[in-house]
Design a protein around this motif. Sequence first.
Motif, PDB file in Angstrom:
ATOM      1  N   ARG A 516       0.808  -1.212   0.000  1.00 52.36           N
ATOM      2  CA  ARG A 516       0.000   0.000   0.000  1.00 52.36           C
ATOM      3  C   ARG A 516       0.849   1.273   0.000  1.00 52.36           C
ATOM      4  NH1 ARG A 516      -4.567   1.897   4.435  1.00 52.36           N
ATOM      5  NH2 ARG A 516      -5.676   3.313   3.045  1.00 52.36           N
ATOM      6  N   TYR A 517       1.986   1.233   0.673  1.00 55.41           N
ATOM      7  CA  TYR A 517       2.846   2.410   0.758  1.00 55.41           C
ATOM      8  C   TYR A 517       4.111   2.277  -0.094  1.00 55.41           C
ATOM      9  CZ  TYR A 517      -0.127   4.291   4.384  1.00 55.41           C
ATOM     10  OH  TYR A 517      -1.200   4.817   5.060  1.00 55.41           O
ATOM     11  N   ALA A 518       4.203   1.232  -0.897  1.00 57.91           N
ATOM     12  CA  ALA A 518       5.401   1.003  -1.709  1.00 57.91           C
ATOM     13  C   ALA A 518       5.379   1.794  -3.006  1.00 57.91           C
ATOM     14  CB  ALA A 518       5.553  -0.489  -2.024  1.00 57.91           C
ATOM     15  N   ALA A 519       4.217   2.335  -3.372  1.00 54.00           N
ATOM     16  CA  ALA A 519       4.116   3.090  -4.626  1.00 54.00           C
ATOM     17  C   ALA A 519       2.938   4.049  -4.555  1.00 54.00           C
ATOM     18  CB  ALA A 519       3.939   2.137  -5.818  1.00 54.00           C
ATOM     19  N   GLY A 520       3.153   5.253  -5.013  1.00 57.52           N
ATOM     20  CA  GLY A 520       2.056   6.220  -5.100  1.00 57.52           C
ATOM     21  C   GLY A 520       1.160   5.947  -6.280  1.00 57.52           C
ATOM     22  N   ASN A 521       1.702   5.311  -7.321  1.00 58.59           N
ATOM     23  CA  ASN A 521       0.926   4.862  -8.475  1.00 58.59           C
ATOM     24  C   ASN A 521       1.119   3.356  -8.614  1.00 58.59           C
ATOM     25  OD1 ASN A 521       1.028   7.789  -8.997  1.00 58.59           O
ATOM     26  ND2 ASN A 521       0.168   7.237 -10.986  1.00 58.59           N
ATOM     27  N   PHE A 522       0.038   2.591  -8.443  1.00 60.88           N
ATOM     28  CA  PHE A 522       0.104   1.134  -8.478  1.00 60.88           C
ATOM     29  C   PHE A 522      -0.745   0.639  -9.643  1.00 60.88           C
ATOM     30  CE2 PHE A 522      -0.940  -3.208  -7.088  1.00 60.88           C
ATOM     31  CZ  PHE A 522       0.330  -3.669  -6.759  1.00 60.88           C
ATOM     32  N   TYR A 523      -0.198  -0.295 -10.414  1.00 58.41           N
ATOM     33  CA  TYR A 523      -0.841  -0.764 -11.634  1.00 58.41           C
ATOM     34  C   TYR A 523      -1.032  -2.269 -11.586  1.00 58.41           C
ATOM     35  CZ  TYR A 523       0.627   3.844 -13.302  1.00 58.41           C
ATOM     36  OH  TYR A 523       0.817   5.198 -13.446  1.00 58.41           O
TER      37      TYR A 523
END
Length: 581
Positions: A516-523
């Motif tokens: 959840r906090y590893a990327a600001g944009n998750f695909y």
Amino acid sequence: MATRLRPAGSALRQTATLRSQRICSRPVNGVRCLTSGTYRVPKPFNEPNLEFAPNSPERTKLSRALEELRAQLPVKVPAIGGKNAQVSANQSLTSMVMPAEHKSSFQEFASASKEDVNKAIESALKAKKTWQEMPFTDRASIFLRAADLVSGKYRFQLLAATMLGQGKNAWQAEIDAAAELADFYRYNVGFAQEIYDKQPTVNAQSHHGRTDWRPLEGFVYAVSPFNFTAIGGNLVSAPALMGNVVVWKPAPMNAYASHLVHQILLEAGLPEGVIQIVHGDAETITNTVFDHREFSALAFIGSSDVFRSLNVKAAQGLAEKRYRDFPRMMGETSGKNFHLLHPSADVVNAAKHTVRASFEYAGQKCSACSRIYIPESRADEFFTQIKKELARVKVGPPEDYQSFTGPVINKKAFDRITAAIDSANADSKLEKVVGGTYDSSTGWYIDPTIYKTSNPDHELFDKELFGPVLVAYVYPDAEFEKTLDIVDKQGGGFALTGNIFSNDQQAVRLAEDKLRYAAGNFYINCKITAAVIGQQSFGGSRMSGTCDKAGSAGLMQRFTAPRTLKEEYNKLDEVLYPSNL
């Protein structure tokens, strides 16, 4: 084409929509506003992409624009932009070569002195009062007009400048300097309307509460990077649309393309002084800005280390009580972004997406994929497929339409990346899958390179190279959930973009939650260089920035200082409350 907005004023600002207009008691820019009405900006849309297929009209036009620009080289850029700004004959100029052809100078720019920068700041502040009092519908018209100039009249000039100056191929230049820049202008107008529409929805009887979305009281300092022409256009348009004035310092490698963007804004009707573009030594310009009492905000895209140092500099200014305001610090910085394959992944699809995410524009995107996690049972299949795809990829100059991967931006970047490649080639803990080679005889070319390892703690999983280098960890299938913890822990403290390829919805949900906090944009099941304005806002957290999300109302709201107002229509009959009796 975007519908043109008629300049207009309005009556009292009693609602958000009425705030956009007003009846002028005095001329604004020499024009008296006598029309009234509740105006709304047109609905934004994404600019369609041209494809530049063989024998297409757009390929012919672009080739002509490239020829015309080459005939002007080196283009000269004044220290401070303006409608009539020119480079003086006796000015010292800094030359920047073409990344694809380093024996040829692309641009020469003059450098602003401390006095020049102070004059630019004062000119911006002088323009501020008239600009912030201009009705929103008029400010919006300027940027909507600029969007049409970008997507029409100046499209191929912008593409040519981006290709030769920044080393992008036709498609990468198109999605940046034409489509995304026009999108930013159109959508930012819509986001500004969204902000102005935010008003109290509850009022007590005979009471009226409302919000005045004031611009910041001083000026905004915008610092844009070399790799996207559109980024500079967004960093200046977002605050300017909200009534702010901006001092803009582009990266030296992007000086001419940014100068062209500024000229387009002036042609679209932007008043002189509202956006002051300044070229030259970064330290001189930044120190002058940070010494000024009216410095109110930083809009920055660049390296994490530089942004960190600018936060320290602003804190020092605050400690010395140098500023009237607490400067807003907005930044989008570095990334060590990941692709993650679950054992259920469509490997062919994942390999194709990874080629694009890792090796488009030689990996010089803050969102580019530079680390990947592959299940052991699918690793051979993945590497076979990615080799097959890379065999079709041509490394070459932007003017060759068949080129997929172009050069890195300059010698400094080339030396940094190739030193890491040389080290990796000699590292027994890494196995080279493909690439590991480079050539600087004509331009700064590095071949797409992939290493794999069974060591999840290798430094390449944390070290940002900003080039076409991908490191892969092959994990045991049974350790998928454990691997999620590794993905979250790694990445050099950055958290910009990441994804998962999976046909197992439970695995997708688990990855979404644990990362959840590893990327600001998750695909999900697509590459991580995929944000489209209006569809996905963009920005990361941790050491990747302040997560203010370019391409959203959130970023633009940071350039406001909202004031709340309350008006009562009834009279106060009694001082004492019933409980006092």
